[in-house]
Design a protein around this motif. Structure first.
Motif, short mmCIF file in Angstrom:
data_model
loop_
_atom_site.label_atom_id
_atom_site.label_comp_id
_atom_site.label_asym_id
_atom_site.label_seq_id
_atom_site.Cartn_x
_atom_site.Cartn_y
_atom_site.Cartn_z
N ILE A 1 7.16 4.25 -14.52
CA ILE A 1 8.32 4.95 -14.54
C ILE A 1 8.37 6.32 -15.15
O ILE A 1 8.69 7.27 -14.64
CB ILE A 1 9.75 4.13 -15.07
N ARG A 2 7.75 6.17 -16.07
CA ARG A 2 7.77 7.74 -17.00
C ARG A 2 7.06 8.76 -16.30
O ARG A 2 7.05 10.01 -16.05
CB ARG A 2 7.27 7.39 -18.51
N SER A 3 5.70 8.20 -15.82
CA SER A 3 4.76 8.88 -15.08
C SER A 3 5.53 9.49 -13.89
O SER A 3 5.45 10.65 -13.43
CB SER A 3 3.59 8.01 -14.58
N ARG A 4 6.06 8.29 -12.96
CA ARG A 4 6.77 8.90 -11.86
C ARG A 4 7.95 10.05 -11.93
O ARG A 4 8.11 10.96 -11.29
CB ARG A 4 7.38 7.73 -11.08
N VAL A 5 8.78 10.00 -13.03
CA VAL A 5 9.84 10.77 -13.48
C VAL A 5 9.07 12.11 -13.84
O VAL A 5 9.47 13.32 -13.38
CB VAL A 5 10.77 10.42 -14.53
N SER A 6 8.11 12.04 -14.49
CA SER A 6 7.45 13.39 -15.04
C SER A 6 6.86 13.94 -13.87
O SER A 6 6.84 15.28 -13.69
CB SER A 6 6.17 13.17 -15.99
N ARG A 7 6.17 13.16 -12.85
CA ARG A 7 5.58 14.03 -11.55
C ARG A 7 6.56 14.48 -10.77
O ARG A 7 6.70 15.62 -10.16
CB ARG A 7 4.72 12.99 -10.79
N ALA A 8 7.76 13.90 -10.69
CA ALA A 8 8.96 14.24 -9.74
C ALA A 8 9.63 15.46 -10.40
O ALA A 8 9.77 16.38 -9.62
CB ALA A 8 10.11 13.23 -9.78
N ARG A 9 9.39 15.68 -12.04
CA ARG A 9 10.16 16.75 -12.50
C ARG A 9 9.14 17.97 -11.89
O ARG A 9 9.53 19.25 -11.63
CB ARG A 9 10.18 16.70 -13.84
N ARG B 1 11.11 9.42 -6.18
CA ARG B 1 12.47 9.90 -5.80
C ARG B 1 13.19 8.59 -6.47
O ARG B 1 14.21 8.94 -7.16
CB ARG B 1 12.62 9.84 -4.41
N GLU B 2 12.84 7.27 -6.18
CA GLU B 2 13.59 6.55 -6.90
C GLU B 2 13.81 6.48 -8.59
O GLU B 2 14.65 6.17 -9.04
CB GLU B 2 12.99 4.82 -6.54
N ALA B 3 12.63 6.49 -8.98
CA ALA B 3 12.37 6.75 -10.59
C ALA B 3 13.32 7.76 -11.01
O ALA B 3 13.91 7.56 -12.15
CB ALA B 3 11.08 6.84 -11.05
N PHE B 4 13.24 8.95 -10.40
CA PHE B 4 14.14 10.18 -10.60
C PHE B 4 15.56 9.82 -10.71
O PHE B 4 16.43 10.21 -11.61
CB PHE B 4 13.98 11.36 -9.90
N MET B 5 16.03 9.33 -9.57
CA MET B 5 17.31 8.77 -9.37
C MET B 5 17.72 7.82 -10.30
O MET B 5 19.09 7.99 -11.18
CB MET B 5 17.78 8.04 -7.87
#
Length: 198
Positions: free
Chosen positions: A168-176, A141-145
């Motif tokens: 961060i890239r990995s967290r955003v990808s997983r968030a998506r 959630r934090e990385a996406f925000m």
């Protein structure tokens, strides 16, 4: 706090922060107004407590303004301020962990909705998306925000989150991926995008 300024560039906000560090009181006001909405939304998400968001945002700006003389512009003022906001929330959570909690009232939606205009095209979909974002694991959630809502480059988001850029890239990808699955399962959004029957 004063009403927020329209969107301004990171370079402009950083210039205001540097001018404010030099004693320009008008630049202080512009700096605060330009970033107050971002800080309010960020602390509401991190703390998962909308009722504490106003206090946390004020604490963030108090910390920032008292240490503004040390800001040298090596990173953008937005990154610097969101890092301070993250520490303010962490301090609050550590303090809360030491004392018993009387009630859990996670009502962050009201704070987020108060921080943005209503009646715009796509507003309802945006609120639905923000509800789904809230159900992401905290690190995703934090990385996406940071990257998708505040528009920080991955490198700057990594500085705020204190982790490698690849993380961060990995967290955003997983968030998506998580959000795509949740959107597909969300009945209101599925029906909203179906073509009307003839």
């Amino acid at each position: 706090m004063s009403p927020a300024l329209p969107d301004v560039t990171d370079e402009t906000v950083t210039a205001w922060a540097l001018a404010a560090a030099g004693g320009d009181s008008e630049a202080v006001d512009r700096f605060v107004r330009a970033l107050q909405r971002d800080v309010l939304r960020y602390v509401a998400y991190l703390a998962n407590d909308a009722q504490a968001a106003d206090d946390l945002a004020q604490d963030t700006f108090l910390r920032a303004l008292t240490s503004l003389h040390r800001f040298e512009g090596r990173s953008s003022a937005r990154v610097w301020l969101l890092s301070i906001a993250r520490r303010a929330v962490a301090d609050r959570l550590r303090g809360a962990a030491r004392r018993p909690r009387a009630a859990n009232t996670p009502d962050w939606e009201d704070t987020v909705e108060r921080a943005q205009p209503t009646g715009l095209p796509g507003f309802d979909e945006g609120v639905t998306l923000m509800h789904l974002v809230d159900s992401l694991p905290p690190d995703r959630r934090e990385a996406f925000m940071l990257t998708q809502v505040y528009g920080l480059p991955y490198a700057e988001a990594a500085k705020v989150a204190r982790c490698p850029v690849g993380t961060i890239r990995s967290r955003v990808s997983r968030a998506r991926v998580n959000l795509a699955v949740m959107m597909a399962d969300e009945p209101d959004t599925a029906h909203r995008h179906e073509p009307a029957a003839a």
